[in-house]
Design a protein around this motif. Sequence first.
Motif, PDB file in Angstrom:
ATOM      1  N   SER A 147     -24.443-131.541  -5.863  1.00 18.10           N
ATOM      2  CA  SER A 147     -24.785-130.137  -6.076  1.00 18.10           C
ATOM      3  C   SER A 147     -23.584-129.265  -5.744  1.00 18.10           C
ATOM      4  O   SER A 147     -23.074-129.306  -4.629  1.00 18.10           O
ATOM      5  N   GLY A 148     -23.125-128.489  -6.699  1.00 16.83           N
ATOM      6  CA  GLY A 148     -21.994-127.604  -6.461  1.00 16.83           C
ATOM      7  C   GLY A 148     -20.755-128.031  -7.215  1.00 16.83           C
ATOM      8  O   GLY A 148     -20.723-129.075  -7.877  1.00 16.83           O
ATOM      9  N   ASP A 149     -19.690-127.226  -7.125  1.00 16.27           N
ATOM     10  CA  ASP A 149     -18.492-127.451  -7.930  1.00 16.27           C
ATOM     11  C   ASP A 149     -17.219-127.629  -7.105  1.00 16.27           C
ATOM     12  O   ASP A 149     -16.121-127.606  -7.655  1.00 16.27           O
ATOM     13  N   SER A 150     -17.358-127.805  -5.775  1.00 13.06           N
ATOM     14  CA  SER A 150     -16.144-127.867  -4.950  1.00 13.06           C
ATOM     15  C   SER A 150     -15.347-129.145  -5.160  1.00 13.06           C
ATOM     16  O   SER A 150     -14.186-129.214  -4.763  1.00 13.06           O
ATOM     17  N   MET A 151     -15.960-130.165  -5.798  1.00 11.07           N
ATOM     18  CA  MET A 151     -15.236-131.414  -6.038  1.00 11.07           C
ATOM     19  C   MET A 151     -14.874-131.598  -7.509  1.00 11.07           C
ATOM     20  O   MET A 151     -14.509-132.683  -7.938  1.00 11.07           O
ATOM     21  N   GLU A 152     -15.013-130.534  -8.272  1.00 11.27           N
ATOM     22  CA  GLU A 152     -14.545-130.588  -9.657  1.00 11.27           C
ATOM     23  C   GLU A 152     -13.020-130.544  -9.678  1.00 11.27           C
ATOM     24  O   GLU A 152     -12.406-130.016  -8.750  1.00 11.27           O
ATOM     25  N   PRO A 153     -12.391-131.145 -10.666  1.00 13.28           N
ATOM     26  CA  PRO A 153     -13.001-131.621 -11.905  1.00 13.28           C
ATOM     27  C   PRO A 153     -13.492-133.065 -11.881  1.00 13.28           C
ATOM     28  O   PRO A 153     -14.102-133.523 -12.837  1.00 13.28           O
ATOM     29  N   LEU A 154     -13.273-133.789 -10.788  1.00 15.33           N
ATOM     30  CA  LEU A 154     -13.631-135.204 -10.787  1.00 15.33           C
ATOM     31  C   LEU A 154     -15.128-135.413 -10.635  1.00 15.33           C
ATOM     32  O   LEU A 154     -15.725-136.214 -11.354  1.00 15.33           O
ATOM     33  N   LEU A 200     -11.641-130.836  -3.787  1.00 18.82           N
ATOM     34  CA  LEU A 200     -10.714-131.010  -4.905  1.00 18.82           C
ATOM     35  C   LEU A 200     -10.502-129.694  -5.636  1.00 18.82           C
ATOM     36  O   LEU A 200      -9.450-129.467  -6.228  1.00 18.82           O
ATOM     37  N   ASN A 201     -11.524-128.861  -5.621  1.00 13.68           N
ATOM     38  CA  ASN A 201     -11.431-127.537  -6.210  1.00 13.68           C
ATOM     39  C   ASN A 201     -10.701-126.625  -5.220  1.00 13.68           C
ATOM     40  O   ASN A 201     -11.169-126.363  -4.122  1.00 13.68           O
ATOM     41  N   HIS A 202      -9.537-126.117  -5.614  1.00 14.68           N
ATOM     42  CA  HIS A 202      -8.689-125.363  -4.696  1.00 14.68           C
ATOM     43  C   HIS A 202      -9.259-123.988  -4.348  1.00 14.68           C
ATOM     44  O   HIS A 202      -8.699-123.291  -3.493  1.00 14.68           O
ATOM     45  N   ASP A 203     -10.350-123.609  -5.002  1.00 16.07           N
ATOM     46  CA  ASP A 203     -11.000-122.344  -4.641  1.00 16.07           C
ATOM     47  C   ASP A 203     -11.743-122.450  -3.315  1.00 16.07           C
ATOM     48  O   ASP A 203     -12.165-121.436  -2.757  1.00 16.07           O
ATOM     49  N   TYR A 204     -11.918-123.674  -2.826  1.00 17.22           N
ATOM     50  CA  TYR A 204     -12.637-123.891  -1.575  1.00 17.22           C
ATOM     51  C   TYR A 204     -11.646-124.244  -0.475  1.00 17.22           C
ATOM     52  O   TYR A 204     -10.845-125.166  -0.627  1.00 17.22           O
ATOM     53  N   PRO A 205     -11.697-123.536   0.650  1.00 21.04           N
ATOM     54  CA  PRO A 205     -10.772-123.825   1.745  1.00 21.04           C
ATOM     55  C   PRO A 205     -11.185-125.093   2.494  1.00 21.04           C
ATOM     56  O   PRO A 205     -12.331-125.534   2.423  1.00 21.04           O
TER      57      PRO A 205
END
Length: 231
Positions: A147-154, A200-205
């Motif tokens: 659930s969520g997008d912090s590990m996108e794009p993988l 992996l998503n650099h928008d997340y610290p």
Amino acid sequence: MFSHQRLKAQRQALGYNQSQVAKALGISRMSYSYWESGKTKPNQKNLKQLADLFQVQETYFESEYPIVTTYLQLSDDNKTKAEQYVDQLLQTQLEAQQKVVQLFAVQVLSDVALSAGRGESLFDEFETETVYSNVEQSGYDLAAWISGDSMEPLYQNGEVVLIKANGFDYDGAVYALSWNDSVYIKKLYREKNGFRMVSLNHDYPDRFIPYEDQPQIVGLVVSHFMPVIGG
């Protein structure tokens, strides 16, 4: 192929009972009843006797008989059309069979979403639901939703992640981690006083988890997939 249905239908059409037919053939009624039930089939000698008794050709008792007899009544032009039509039917059937994809069931924890975001609640009672993958999955101990997008794009929101239950092995691997009643899927780095969670998503610290909060490694993420819709 011998058709026990055609045998029974012809006997009934002529008004014979099973005992009468069996007596005429010199066999037991039980043996004859096995023919009509499809448990056994008559040998060539019995088949000829049946054809003589029922006043039909031996081929009458073949399941293909109606098709063959109808075909033989066609003109040469219509025979060609019939053959072409049958070929088209067979080709369509074969193409449909080739499109069939084998699906493999995976049991996923219904109440637990591994957060690829800010974190999701970890429930005390776990129920599972069945989803399907077009590839057989192995080498894992449990499966859960992302659930969520912090590990996108993988790792995509809505995918199923597969986890091998074990402890921390090495820095930089992706783990499922339970912390403060939330479950996360993140890259983990072990530091002196706790774990550092990296998206992996650099928008997340990055986030730091002190050991005193007693974080628990659920396991190593070994694979992930998007379930097949309509499975």
